[in-house]
Write an enzyme that holds these catalytic residues in place. Structure first.
Site, mmCIF file in Angstrom:
data_model
loop_
_atom_site.group_PDB
_atom_site.id
_atom_site.type_symbol
_atom_site.label_atom_id
_atom_site.label_comp_id
_atom_site.label_asym_id
_atom_site.label_seq_id
_atom_site.Cartn_x
_atom_site.Cartn_y
_atom_site.Cartn_z
ATOM 1 N N GLU A 114 37.397 43.509 35.269
ATOM 2 C CA GLU A 114 36.192 42.851 35.767
ATOM 3 C C GLU A 114 34.964 43.538 35.198
ATOM 4 O O GLU A 114 34.859 44.765 35.214
ATOM 5 C CB GLU A 114 36.116 42.890 37.300
ATOM 6 C CG GLU A 114 37.095 41.989 38.021
ATOM 7 C CD GLU A 114 36.869 41.980 39.526
ATOM 8 O OE1 GLU A 114 35.725 42.293 39.953
ATOM 9 O OE2 GLU A 114 37.811 41.666 40.268
ATOM 10 N N GLU B 291 41.591 46.111 42.985
ATOM 11 C CA GLU B 291 40.777 47.128 43.658
ATOM 12 C C GLU B 291 41.436 47.688 44.919
ATOM 13 O O GLU B 291 40.960 47.484 46.044
ATOM 14 C CB GLU B 291 39.391 46.556 43.978
ATOM 15 C CG GLU B 291 38.625 46.171 42.717
ATOM 16 C CD GLU B 291 37.248 45.592 42.984
ATOM 17 O OE1 GLU B 291 36.902 45.394 44.168
ATOM 18 O OE2 GLU B 291 36.518 45.331 42.014
#
Length: 970
Positions: free
Chosen positions: A577, A345
């Protein structure tokens, strides 16, 4: 229409068609079933089935279609030799597990276009877990985010023991294998490797990590390394980078709380402190934003910030890349490691920020203490600021509520009391008012020297992707590099000059509203990404009921996949994820044991993954999770496993326990010793008389039960179905009554193989194989003791379900390896129906595949979790070819008849046939009206007033009747 099952009728199950490609704009979804509407005529009769010719004639462990015939028309393989019986392997002869990513020869997994392929060139659909949330935190001192002791001693930490102690490797890896989750995203933070200082690597931890990874092949597990970070570092309210990186930038981590430079849970856990906020808000605060800006573009935006004579950007990037190159060298001998991720991220920091006075609440999470960029600069420089405080709201996540004054102590966040952004002319203090003022509003959107508009992806991100990828692949060229865009954004457009070799697109996806509110009741879900486009999209971004949630999630994931294929290119997609918070709805399920909402929630998420045919790793599997502190990091609780005792997750767990009476009973019989001290002989056992009597009794008892697996060999003619009517059962009983010796009994049992449950058949053949021992010639010729040692105990242990959370949704059948291109895959959690379709490779794809000449038709390997199916009767239908289901391996092997002809589609369906044994999850909330199909805008782009007002009335009525649901928004 009803299908006869001999002793009862089975209502036809209606199934949702899914014939559009992944990139289709269609959002149709029929919640009656998550599988395709496939009529029985699509499945093959016995037109090419012959007498059993499989090599497992002595097997007592599996069921099959009892066909292993050669294709009616000889086919020529790539080396010009015809495919004949001589080079046809028996189904499952390799002993491979569907959920294992290795073969007897090891093999590799590589990328080919948008798919992963194995050494047989089969398409692999991989799924697994993130391992694990606690790897963000050191073990010494205990890094749990609610603890403070030793927190600031950042150079003297150890991550040895992450993700779990070595002595626990077997239980965790065996559990993941049992659950079919053998694709691991292995978290290894930068801090874990290089915490002691620049260039000083923790070799003890790396050695520990090697010991963990070395065990993976034993359990069929493959992994890729995730250089995990959140908000840059533990010391700026997240995880990832070592503490010394702030010293390089001139920041003092001990002053972040007072200056508002970061919200750090460890320093805000005392009573009386300001209420905790969600950790992603740290991305907009001084510490995290500064570090990311320096890491990506320090040479552009802070050219005067140097360390050891080089710009901070070069220093930080060099250390980051060299650190993971060093790890790659240490791990390059490990077959389990497929590659390395770029960064979890990533965030641009201040790069691209056009307004230093406010953040866009539509694209950025603004919550709790919310200083703007200018206020953050001032606070870090020791100037008190009155900042906004935001709270939860609806329909948008947050709104401004109040203000408060912080840093009244006038403390500086900078080691030398010098703000680098003031130094570089971004802001200064107004001499007249003493207040901060902006000097260059466009500083982070235009190149300070050239004045050209900057593009984060083009100017900073993609060059780093190239540099990092080349560094990792210089160690091992086959390493895959997993890349993801900024969270909740589409990826950038890859050009020919960007790095393409072995790149895997690996974005994340969550229901952001549910994450933020920690609530889900199945009534209403929202497409948050669409909400950010403006209030006119409120209704089109709102979905009702479980059916609406499935449609919502499927559409969001579909768009992610579509954008990846368009912008990144024809590359595999791994949703790195996805998952759900386990502590939703005020943790009520922990007390009541009612996980209905969790099951519906996670089922909708995984349906989106399966319908889009993506690989994925669930967030997360945490060996140290508990119901009090969750994953021990900022109040998160996502783990699908929690080792501490808790309330049972589902009544269906009562179906997964394996009876032990049979094994102990047989063991007792077989340990009978003869008078000469040797193991029991034929004479001693027959003299005892006990085995034959017990076997007769066990078979007769089983005939009265309905736990039978029915294999339908001919779906057009009921007389060929393999099941027993009442007269046949009586005949069996008579046969057993008259069996007085082992030969007669053996012949009787052989005739019963298709009519008695495999457990009893295993038991019968077990004793008989000991009476007349033979030498196994293949894995399927093992007697049940050998089989139990190799399969049941090694591959499946019901105790592995202990500690599992929401397993009803987590454990699902899936096609793992396919000799073609998957078309659709679906599992209906209520009916337990599973369907799968694939199409043969095109000729160009097959020519490019390096297919071994001794492979006639590579097997489809499908994972069939015993958690759902072991105690239920199932019907397996295929459109063509032969199949074999080995229960203890949780694997269905399927070899299609024609895998060469182009555009040929193959279908498979698995259904429950014992209706009274089928357990359906309940509690989902459905609204009969599908609001999601309406268009709330007229042709001019304005509102369709009547539709909007009517829908708003129904919306508010639904909310009014669900007061608890309303509370989460207010």
């Amino acid at each position: 229409m009803e299908v006869s099952a001999g002793y009862k009728t089975i209502p036809k199950i209606f199934i949702d068609p899914e014939k559009t490609p992944v990139s289709s704009d269609s959002e149709s979804y029929d919640d009656k079933s998550s599988s395709s509407k496939t009529s029985d005529e699509n499945f093959r009769p016995t037109h090419h089935l012959v007498t059993p010719q499989l090599k497992h004639s002595n097997s007592a462990s599996s069921l099959s279609s009892y066909a292993s015939s050669t294709p009616s028309t000889p086919v020529i393989n790539p080396n010009g030799k015809p495919l004949t019986e001589e080079n046809i392997f028996s189904l499952g002869e390799s002993g491979a597990l569907a959920q294992s990513w290795y073969t007897s020869g090891g093999g590799t997994i590589h990328s080919d276009g948008r798919w992963f392929r194995d050494e047989q060139s089969r398409t692999c659909l991989m799924r697994g877990v993130n391992l694990c949330g606690n790897s963000k935190l050191p073990t010494k001192p205990d890094g749990s985010s609610h603890l403070i002791e030793g927190f600031f001693d950042h150079r003297n930490v150890s991550f040895i023991g992450r993700p779990f102690p070595l002595e626990e490797v077997h239980q965790h890896f065996a559990r993941l294998r049992t659950w079919g989750l053998t694709f691991v995203r292995l978290l290894v933070t930068w801090e874990a490797l290089e915490h002691s200082g620049p260039g000083i690597y923790d070799e003890e931890f790396i050695e520990y990590l090697i010991n963990i990874i070395e065990e993976m092949p034993r359990y069929g597990i493959r992994c890729f390394i995730d250089p995990h970070q959140d908000c840059w570092s533990r010391f700026s309210g997240g995880s990832g980078a070592p503490g010394w990186t702030f010293e390089i930038a001139g920041l003092d981590v001990k002053q972040f709380k007072t200056t508002g430079a970061a919200y750090v849970h460890n320093t805000n856990h005392k009573p009386g402190d300001f209420l905790p906020m969600v950790w992603p808000t740290n991305y907009t605060k001084l510490a995290s934003s500064t570090m990311f800006t320096l890491f990506w573009g320090g040479d552009v935006f802070a050219p005067e910030s140097l360390y050891e004579g080089v710009n901070v950007k070069e220093f930080l990037q060099d250390k980051y890349i060299n650190c993971y190159k060093h790890l790659a060298r240490r791990l390059q001998h490990l077959d389990a490691v497929m590659g390395f991720e770029l960064m979890n991220e990533p965030h641009p920091g201040y790069i691209g920020l056009s307004d230093l006075f406010k953040y866009d609440a539509g694209t950025t999470l603004v919550f709790g203490d919310s200083p703007n960029a200018l206020q953050s600069f001032a606070l870090g420089d020791g100037i008190p600021q009155e900042i906004e405080v935001w709270i939860r709201s609806w329909p948008f996540p947050t709104r401004k509520d109040s203000t408060r004054l912080i840093n009244e102590e006038r403390v500086s966040a900078w080691i030398n009391d010098e703000c680098i952004w003031k130094k570089h002319g971004v802001w200064d203090v107004d001499v007249k008012t003493g207040k901060p003022k902006v000097l260059n509003m466009n500083y982070f959107t235009k190149h300070p020297t050239t004045g050209n508009k900057v593009d984060f992806y083009k100017d900073f991100y993609l060059p780093f992707v190239k540099r990092y990828s080349e560094g990792i692949q210089s160690v091992k060229s086959d390493y895959l590099v997993f890349v993801e865009p900024l969270p909740n954004e589409p990826p950038p457009k890859w050009t020919t000059s960007d790095h393409h070799k072995n790149v895997v697109y690996a974005p994340h996806w969550y229901d952001l509203q549910a994450l933020f509110t920690k609530s889900f009741d199945g009534m209403i879900t929202h497409d948050v990404q669409r909400l950010t486009q403006g209030p006119q999209h409120i209704m089109s971004a709102t979905y009702f009921g479980i059916s609406g949630a499935k449609k919502n999630y499927f559409g969001q994931v579909r768009n992610i996949v579509k954008k990846g294929l368009e912008n990144v290119g024809d590359k595999p997609c791994v949703i790195g994820e996805c998952g759900i918070p386990m502590d939703i709805n005020d943790k009520k399920a922990f007390a009541t044991g009612d996980y209905t909402h969790h099951i519906n929630f996670l089922d909708a998420v995984l349906i989106a993954m399966e319908k889009n045919l993506v690989n994925f790793t669930l967030w997360n599997y945490n060996s140290s999770n508990d119901n009090t502190h969750g994953d021990h990091w900022y109040g998160e609780d996502f783990s699908i496993y929690s080792p501490l005792p808790s309330t049972p997750m589902s009544t269906e767990n009562s179906l997964i326990s394996e009876p032990s009476e049979m094994k102990s009973e047989i063991s007792e019989m077989m340990t009978t010793n003869s008078t000469d001290g040797t193991n029991g002989t034929i004479e001693s056992i027959e003299a005892n008389g006990q085995p034959l009597d017990k076997l007769k009794s066990r078979v007769q008892q089983q005939q009265q039960q309905k736990l039978k697996i029915h294999t339908f060999m001919d779906y057009d003619d009921n007389k060929d179905q393999v099941f027993l009517d009442a007269s046949e059962e009586l005949q069996i009983q008579d046969t057993l009554e008259t069996s007085t010796d082992t030969d007669t009994l053996e012949n009787s049992i052989d005739t019963l193989e298709t009519s008695i449950c495999s457990d009893v058949y295993d038991e019968c053949k077990s004793v008989l194989s000991q009476l007349s021992p033979t030498t196994p010639t293949s894995p399927f010729d093992l007697n049940p003791w050998q089989l139990g040692e190799q399969d049941e105990e090694r591959y499946y242990d019901p105790s592995h379900h202990d500690g599992g959370r929401v397993l009803d949704a987590v454990l699902r059948p899936y096609a793992a390896k396919v000799p073609g291109i998957p078309q659709n895959m679906a599992f209906n959690i209520k009916t337990k129906e599973f369907t799968f379709k694939f199409i043969n490779f095109s000729s160009s794809q097959r020519v490019n595949d390096n297919i071994s000449s001794n492979i006639v038709a590579p097997e489809v390997e499908i994972f069939i979790p015993n958690y759902h199916y072991k105690k239920l009767g199932i019907e397996i239908r295929v459109s063509d070819g032969d199949w074999r289901y080995v229960r203890n391996r949780q694997t269905l092997y399927w070899r299609v008849k024609d895998w060469i002809s182009e555009n040929l589609v193959h279908s498979l369906r698995i259904r429950i046939v014992d209706d009274d044994k089928t357990i359906a999850t309940s509690g989902s909330v459905e609204l009969s009206t599908d609001f999601n199909k309406y268009n709330f805008e007229d042709s001019s782009g304005g509102f369709n007033v009547k539709v909007v007002l009517g829908s708003l009335f129904i919306l508010f009525l639904a909310i009014y009747t669900q007061r608890k649901h309303l509370e989460i928004f207010l």
